[in-house]
Scaffold this motif. Structure first.
Motif, mmCIF file in Angstrom:
data_model
loop_
_atom_site.group_PDB
_atom_site.id
_atom_site.type_symbol
_atom_site.label_atom_id
_atom_site.label_comp_id
_atom_site.label_asym_id
_atom_site.label_seq_id
_atom_site.Cartn_x
_atom_site.Cartn_y
_atom_site.Cartn_z
ATOM 1 N N SER A 122 0.867 -1.174 0.000
ATOM 2 C CA SER A 122 0.000 0.000 0.000
ATOM 3 C C SER A 122 0.905 1.226 0.000
ATOM 4 N N TYR A 123 0.709 2.099 -0.993
ATOM 5 C CA TYR A 123 1.484 3.330 -1.095
ATOM 6 C C TYR A 123 0.499 4.492 -1.033
ATOM 7 N N VAL A 124 0.441 5.142 0.118
ATOM 8 C CA VAL A 124 -0.518 6.233 0.301
ATOM 9 C C VAL A 124 0.204 7.572 0.153
ATOM 10 N N VAL A 125 -0.310 8.404 -0.754
ATOM 11 C CA VAL A 125 0.253 9.738 -0.962
ATOM 12 C C VAL A 125 -0.874 10.770 -0.878
ATOM 13 N N ARG A 126 -0.477 12.017 -0.646
ATOM 14 C CA ARG A 126 -1.455 13.105 -0.606
ATOM 15 C C ARG A 126 -1.164 14.061 -1.755
ATOM 16 N N ARG A 127 -2.148 14.223 -2.635
ATOM 17 C CA ARG A 127 -2.054 15.172 -3.746
ATOM 18 C C ARG A 127 -3.199 16.158 -3.635
ATOM 19 N N GLN A 128 -2.868 17.447 -3.669
ATOM 20 C CA GLN A 128 -3.887 18.499 -3.559
ATOM 21 C C GLN A 128 -4.882 18.203 -2.439
ATOM 22 N N GLY A 129 -4.355 17.800 -1.289
ATOM 23 C CA GLY A 129 -5.198 17.574 -0.119
ATOM 24 C C GLY A 129 -5.956 16.260 -0.115
ATOM 25 N N GLU A 130 -5.808 15.468 -1.170
ATOM 26 C CA GLU A 130 -6.548 14.209 -1.255
ATOM 27 C C GLU A 130 -5.597 13.028 -1.083
#
Length: 153
Positions: free
Chosen positions: A62-70
């Motif tokens: 699982s690779y969780v990233v945050r882009r533009q608050g999402e």
């Protein structure tokens, strides 16, 4: 979703590395390294939230990233791990099914360094996405090559 091979769309990228097959292979399974070439600010405008790998056949990542608050969670399952020659895993973005697509990494040792061929097998409805997928993987592999050069002993 059942995928039959005839109707797959394929994105394929090949790249040479001037480092050992083992170092290239391990970069795909080590969260600290993944966060330097596959995800994060080195690649695009995003921050890493959490990267986890269970690097065994049947294990998931699982690779969780945050882009533009999402928050975006890239998920998959390891299907083949044959170090340092071949790695096969499924690839999806949650909440899609964990096996929405499949990525095959083949690494061939050369006299100096190695050649990596990445094949991303997409469902037929994603056929229009192959060039975008190739561009994204190309950018990641370029970043990986730069990282491995920088880390060279």
């Amino acid at each position: 979703m059942s995928m039959n091979a005839e109707s797959h769309a394929y994105a394929r990228v090949t790249r040479r590395f001037d480092t050992s097959p083992e170092r290239v292979f391990d970069a795909w399974l080590t969260p600290e390294l993944i966060g330097r070439w596959m995800f994060g600010p080195a690649i695009r405008d995003e921050e890493i939230v959490k990267l986890t790998t269970d690097a065994r056949v049947g294990g998931a990542f699982s690779y969780v990233v945050r882009r533009q608050g999402e928050e975006i969670d890239h998920i998959g399952e390891y299907r083949e791990i044959d170090r340092p020659r071949r790695l096969v895993f499924t690839w999806a973005v949650a909440p899609d099914p964990i096996d929405s697509s499949r990525v095959v990494i083949d690494i061939e040792p050369l006299e100096s360094g190695c050649a990596l061929t990445l094949t991303h097998e997409l469902a037929p409805e994603w056929a229009d996405y192959t060039s975008r997928s190739e561009a994204a993987w190309t950018r990641m592999l370029d970043t990986l090559a730069a990282m491995l050069r920088q880390d060279a002993p």
